[in-house]
Design a protein around this motif. Structure first.
Motif, PDB file in Angstrom:
ATOM      1  N   ALA A 124      -5.851  -6.581   5.749  1.00 41.84           N
ATOM      2  CA  ALA A 124      -4.667  -6.023   6.209  1.00 41.84           C
ATOM      3  C   ALA A 124      -3.931  -5.669   4.777  1.00 41.84           C
ATOM      4  CB  ALA A 124      -4.073  -6.812   7.034  1.00 41.84           C
ATOM      5  N   VAL A 125      -3.695  -6.830   3.810  1.00 41.90           N
ATOM      6  CA  VAL A 125      -2.581  -6.443   2.682  1.00 41.90           C
ATOM      7  C   VAL A 125      -3.314  -5.400   1.960  1.00 41.90           C
ATOM      8  CG1 VAL A 125      -1.865  -7.801   0.790  1.00 41.90           C
ATOM      9  CG2 VAL A 125      -1.649  -8.612   2.992  1.00 41.90           C
TER      10      VAL A 125
ATOM     11  N   CYS B 214      -1.885  -1.962   0.865  1.00 34.69           N
ATOM     12  CA  CYS B 214      -1.460  -1.705  -0.641  1.00 34.69           C
ATOM     13  C   CYS B 214      -2.589  -1.339  -1.684  1.00 34.69           C
ATOM     14  CB  CYS B 214      -0.972  -3.321  -1.163  1.00 34.69           C
ATOM     15  SG  CYS B 214       0.378  -3.975  -0.364  1.00 34.69           S
ATOM     16  N   GLN B 215      -2.122  -0.759  -2.730  1.00 35.19           N
ATOM     17  CA  GLN B 215      -3.016  -0.316  -3.794  1.00 35.19           C
ATOM     18  C   GLN B 215      -2.846  -1.466  -5.040  1.00 35.19           C
ATOM     19  OE1 GLN B 215      -5.286   2.522  -3.600  1.00 35.19           O
ATOM     20  NE2 GLN B 215      -4.138   2.388  -1.287  1.00 35.19           N
ATOM     21  N   ARG B 216      -3.805  -1.051  -5.700  1.00 33.35           N
ATOM     22  CA  ARG B 216      -3.869  -2.048  -6.849  1.00 33.35           C
ATOM     23  C   ARG B 216      -2.564  -1.918  -7.777  1.00 33.35           C
ATOM     24  NH1 ARG B 216      -8.845  -3.927  -8.979  1.00 33.35           N
ATOM     25  NH2 ARG B 216      -8.145  -3.478 -11.396  1.00 33.35           N
ATOM     26  N   GLY B 217      -1.946  -3.004  -8.088  1.00 34.92           N
ATOM     27  CA  GLY B 217      -0.622  -2.986  -8.931  1.00 34.92           C
ATOM     28  C   GLY B 217       0.771  -2.858  -8.003  1.00 34.92           C
ATOM     29  N   GLU B 218       0.481  -2.692  -6.549  1.00 34.12           N
ATOM     30  CA  GLU B 218       1.730  -2.660  -5.826  1.00 34.12           C
ATOM     31  C   GLU B 218       1.824  -3.997  -5.210  1.00 34.12           C
ATOM     32  OE1 GLU B 218       0.768   1.779  -4.114  1.00 34.12           O
ATOM     33  OE2 GLU B 218       0.635   0.259  -2.799  1.00 34.12           O
ATOM     34  N   GLU B 219       3.043  -4.145  -4.478  1.00 36.00           N
ATOM     35  CA  GLU B 219       3.492  -5.570  -4.254  1.00 36.00           C
ATOM     36  C   GLU B 219       3.862  -5.878  -2.853  1.00 36.00           C
ATOM     37  OE1 GLU B 219       7.182  -7.403  -6.627  1.00 36.00           O
ATOM     38  OE2 GLU B 219       7.868  -6.333  -4.900  1.00 36.00           O
ATOM     39  N   VAL B 220       3.545  -7.044  -2.299  1.00 31.29           N
ATOM     40  CA  VAL B 220       3.976  -7.466  -0.937  1.00 31.29           C
ATOM     41  C   VAL B 220       5.175  -8.299  -1.083  1.00 31.29           C
ATOM     42  CG1 VAL B 220       2.079  -9.140  -1.064  1.00 31.29           C
ATOM     43  CG2 VAL B 220       3.088  -8.511   0.959  1.00 31.29           C
ATOM     44  N   ILE B 221       6.236  -8.410  -0.156  1.00 33.48           N
ATOM     45  CA  ILE B 221       6.892  -9.375  -0.160  1.00 33.48           C
ATOM     46  C   ILE B 221       6.699 -10.222   0.996  1.00 33.48           C
ATOM     47  CG2 ILE B 221       9.242 -10.026   0.466  1.00 33.48           C
ATOM     48  CD1 ILE B 221      10.378  -7.045  -0.749  1.00 33.48           C
ATOM     49  N   VAL B 222       6.678 -11.766   0.546  1.00 34.24           N
ATOM     50  CA  VAL B 222       6.119 -12.586   1.508  1.00 34.24           C
ATOM     51  C   VAL B 222       7.023 -13.928   1.352  1.00 34.24           C
ATOM     52  CG1 VAL B 222       4.403 -13.325  -0.130  1.00 34.24           C
ATOM     53  CG2 VAL B 222       4.071 -13.802   2.463  1.00 34.24           C
TER      54      VAL B 222
ATOM     55  N   LEU C 291       6.055  -5.652   3.533  1.00 39.39           N
ATOM     56  CA  LEU C 291       6.580  -6.882   3.705  1.00 39.39           C
ATOM     57  C   LEU C 291       5.793  -7.532   4.951  1.00 39.39           C
ATOM     58  CD1 LEU C 291       9.253  -8.792   4.125  1.00 39.39           C
ATOM     59  CD2 LEU C 291      10.057  -7.165   6.078  1.00 39.39           C
ATOM     60  N   ALA C 292       5.544  -8.646   4.510  1.00 40.88           N
ATOM     61  CA  ALA C 292       4.591  -9.575   5.410  1.00 40.88           C
ATOM     62  C   ALA C 292       5.453 -11.002   6.086  1.00 40.88           C
ATOM     63  CB  ALA C 292       3.529 -10.079   4.692  1.00 40.88           C
ATOM     64  N   LEU C 293       5.370 -10.777   7.366  1.00 41.57           N
ATOM     65  CA  LEU C 293       5.748 -12.021   8.050  1.00 41.57           C
ATOM     66  C   LEU C 293       4.820 -12.915   8.581  1.00 41.57           C
ATOM     67  CD1 LEU C 293       9.019 -10.077   9.789  1.00 41.57           C
ATOM     68  CD2 LEU C 293       9.019 -11.413   7.723  1.00 41.57           C
TER      69      LEU C 293
ATOM     70  N   HIS D 117       3.344  -6.086   8.127  1.00 42.50           N
ATOM     71  CA  HIS D 117       2.423  -6.952   8.317  1.00 42.50           C
ATOM     72  C   HIS D 117       2.708  -8.056   8.998  1.00 42.50           C
ATOM     73  CE1 HIS D 117      -1.472  -8.694   9.120  1.00 42.50           C
ATOM     74  NE2 HIS D 117      -1.220  -9.748   8.323  1.00 42.50           N
ATOM     75  N   LEU D 118       2.223  -8.763  10.454  1.00 37.95           N
ATOM     76  CA  LEU D 118       2.435  -9.783  10.974  1.00 37.95           C
ATOM     77  C   LEU D 118       1.294 -10.703  10.653  1.00 37.95           C
ATOM     78  CD1 LEU D 118       4.515 -11.587  12.311  1.00 37.95           C
ATOM     79  CD2 LEU D 118       3.765 -10.838  14.245  1.00 37.95           C
TER      80      LEU D 118
END
Length: 341
Positions: A66-67, A71-79, A134-136, A165-166
């Motif tokens: 899912a992540v 997201c593409q390479r070099g991108e970011e997820v807030i978690v 954003l992942a919760l 994403h959840l």
């Protein structure tokens, strides 16, 4: 009989689930030919009000796919720092997806401060990774995130052009606790990972549900990660049985967790308030080794530490809870007697 309180992943499939597995119609799922897998995916998608579903061997792989789909390479997820996707999945998003995690401290209730989330979103500047997701997680550490909070988080993501994403490994525990159908509870998320092998009691498997384009992307990623399987309808049948029979009964696990917490409190232990099927109790450091050994001798299996986590599930009934509390009580009474001598 052994009482295993390590996790709700230790459950055994009952006779009816085993029968459903044995009788499952199967096909090669790599070709999309397994009718039982297809039915599970459709049932899960419909249950969550999503366009499509995809069966995975594990929740870790489902979350990773899912992540990577978002997201593409070099991108970011807030978690969150306590989130399974950040803390307990071996850094897969960074190692395999080249995706940067931006971890934030979870509040005591398991949520993220949405003002901190917004402040963590990177500006459009070539010095920074692009914040894309954003992942919760719900539940998180046994705690339930309310629909109101998740709605606010979804609104923030939409306003700042983030996907959301959840990790819903135990989302049915949250739904049962709140008395809210998962379709309503999860409305607005782009993807939700739904574990079938925790509270729902299957031997293995997770379904990722979400928008059709994201699920199609995740299907390619699943292949890349080695997660495609052949005649896996045998496992999918267990998932269908679990969705039909093991959701509402989660209330029993919650009640047993409350029973366990009250029993431990009566022994003088400090126990955190219980929301779902997890009990957290403080154990004196000097008691950890002795308590672990005593419990094992008395047929109680637990991950004993200064912060003890005990998890109720469908293979632990109220009588087993009472036996577990009695084992704890016998240990602490014996140590109190020794200290007094």
């Amino acid at each position: 009989m052994r009482i295993d309180l390590r996790s709700d992943t230790v459950t055994q499939p009952n006779a009816a689930m085993r029968a459903a597995m044995a009788q499952a119609e199967v096909g090669d799922d790599v070709f999309g030919d397994d009718p039982t897998v297809n039915r599970l995916q459709d049932i899960a998608a419909e249950r969550f009000g999503m366009q499509a579903g995809l069966f995975f061997p594990s929740g870790t792989q489902s979350n990773l796919a899912a992540v990577m789909a978002h997201c593409q390479r070099g991108e970011e997820v807030i978690v969150g720092q306590d989130a399974h996707t950040y803390r307990y999945e071996a850094g897969g998003a960074a190692v395999l997806g080249s995706i940067q995690p931006q971890p934030l401290v979870n509040k005591p209730d398991g949520s993220l401060d949405l003002a901190e989330v917004e402040a963590a979103i990177k500006p459009d500047d070539s010095h920074f990774a692009i914040t894309s997701l954003l992942a919760l997680e719900n539940t998180i550490g046994g705690k339930v995130l309310s629909r109101a909070y998740m709605s606010d988080a979804i609104a923030l993501a939409r306003r700042r052009n983030l996907a959301i994403h959840l990790d819903g490994a135990r989302i049915f525990n949250a739904a049962v606790k709140l008395g809210t159908p998962v379709k309503e509870l999860c409305a607005g998320f782009d993807t939700v990972s739904v574990c079938l092998s925790k509270g729902l009691g299957t031997p293995a498997g997770t379904v990722l549900v979400g928008r059709k384009d994201l699920i199609e992307r995740a299907q390619r990623i699943r292949k890349m990660l080695g997660g495609t399987m052949r005649q896996v309808g045998i496992l999918a049948a267990a998932g269908i049985y679990a969705l039909d029979h093991n959701v509402d009964r989660l209330a029993e696990d919650h009640a047993n967790a409350e029973r366990l917490a009250k029993g431990l409190e009566a022994l003088g232990l400090k126990v955190e308030p219980v929301q779902t099927n997890m009990v957290f109790a403080a154990i004196p450091k000097q008691s950890v080794a002795g308590l672990k050994q005593h419990l094992e001798k008395n047929g109680v299996v637990a991950l004993v530490g200064p912060k003890l986590r005990l998890v109720t599930h469908l293979d632990v009934d109220a009588a087993a809870i009472d036996r577990a509390v009695a084992a704890f009580g016998a240990y602490f009474r014996s140590t109190a007697t020794q200290a007094a001598e």
